[in-house]
Design an enzyme around this catalytic site. Structure first.
Site, mmCIF file in Angstrom:
data_model
loop_
_atom_site.group_PDB
_atom_site.id
_atom_site.type_symbol
_atom_site.label_atom_id
_atom_site.label_comp_id
_atom_site.label_asym_id
_atom_site.label_seq_id
_atom_site.Cartn_x
_atom_site.Cartn_y
_atom_site.Cartn_z
ATOM 1 N N THR A 77 -2.437 0.225 -9.302
ATOM 2 C CA THR A 77 -1.505 -0.505 -10.155
ATOM 3 C C THR A 77 -1.191 0.360 -11.356
ATOM 4 O OG1 THR A 77 -1.418 -2.274 -11.817
ATOM 5 C CG2 THR A 77 -3.568 -1.765 -10.926
ATOM 6 N N CYS A 104 5.967 0.503 -11.071
ATOM 7 C CA CYS A 104 5.127 -0.611 -10.640
ATOM 8 C C CYS A 104 4.955 -0.423 -9.142
ATOM 9 C CB CYS A 104 5.777 -1.943 -10.969
ATOM 10 S SG CYS A 104 4.851 -3.357 -10.335
#
Length: 236
Positions: A83, A197
């Site tokens: 992430t 992302c």
């Protein structure tokens, strides 16, 4: 083979992409029936997302530091945090173990520099676009990451959390991301786009844009495989 330790689940939609790309990469590099030696700790994203929303990064960092310790105890050779946003607490994770940590922003910055881009547009969660931790890390390499206008940042963030993290891929959202990048090229002079992302790779790719695309998920996977190859070469 080195054992790649994945801290995943944020969201599991993109962690699944990590797992697939790692195994595809090993098959491409080694051939035959070879696959990746991976340890995955997949956290429950709901509490982490709530910590993000409340700004409780200390609690989020503690949770992911414990995940790192579990992977170290299980025998991981390195840590890959699946992430971008949670790299805000990277120092907490790094300090929790003695394992090498493959920092996603560093991997991305090197790819940007190799391409000749210097002013890419950063598409990411609101936390990553608006807080300094990620852009400052890129700036240390000489990369000046641009961000969309406020209303566009809100749209990018909403699509990530309300659609991509829930497995929804909407053509209208793809068109919206394309339009945001096109405006940045015209008005801000951006010369690339960072899919900052890990879920964004589910929605758009290089085929959607005229400028170079830096897919952080794919770049991170390649770095993990390179690390594994180096460890194996030394061991041999």
């Amino acid at each position: 083979m080195a054992t790649i330790g994945l801290i995943g689940g944020m969201s599991w939609e993109s962690t699944a992409v990590y797992y697939r790309l790692l195994n595809e990469g090993v098959r491409e590099r080694a051939g035959g029936l070879h696959s990746a030696d991976v340890l995955l700790h997949s956290v429950d994203f709901a509490p982490i997302a709530e910590m993000q929303a409340q700004g409780d990064w200390a609690a989020a960092g503690a949770a992911l530091a414990e995940s790192a310790r579990r992977l170290e105890r299980a025998g991981a050779s390195c840590l890959v945090l699946c992430t971008n946003t949670m790299h805000k607490v990277a120092d907490r994770i790094i300090g929790a173990t003695n394992l090498p940590f493959l920092h996603l922003a560093d991997v991305t910055a090197r790819a940007i520099l190799a391409s000749g881009s210097r002013r890419p547009l950063l598409l990411a969660t609101r936390f990553t676009m608006e807080q300094a931790f990620y852009r400052d890390r890129l700036r240390a390499f000489g990369v000046e990451a641009l961000v969309p206008a406020a209303e566009e940042r809100e749209a990018v963030h909403r699509i990530i959390y309300e659609e991509l993290c829930r497995g929804r891929i909407e053509p209208v959202s793809r068109a919206q991301y394309r339009a945001i990048v096109e405006r940045a090229v015209r008005k801000q002079g951006c010369d690339g786009v960072i899919l900052g992302c890990t879920e964004i790779t589910l929605l758009v790719s290089q085929a959607d844009f005229a400028v170079p695309v830096f897919d952080t998920t794919a770049l991170h996977v390649a770095a993990a495989l390179d690390f594994a190859d180096q460890v194996e070469s030394v061991a041999a």
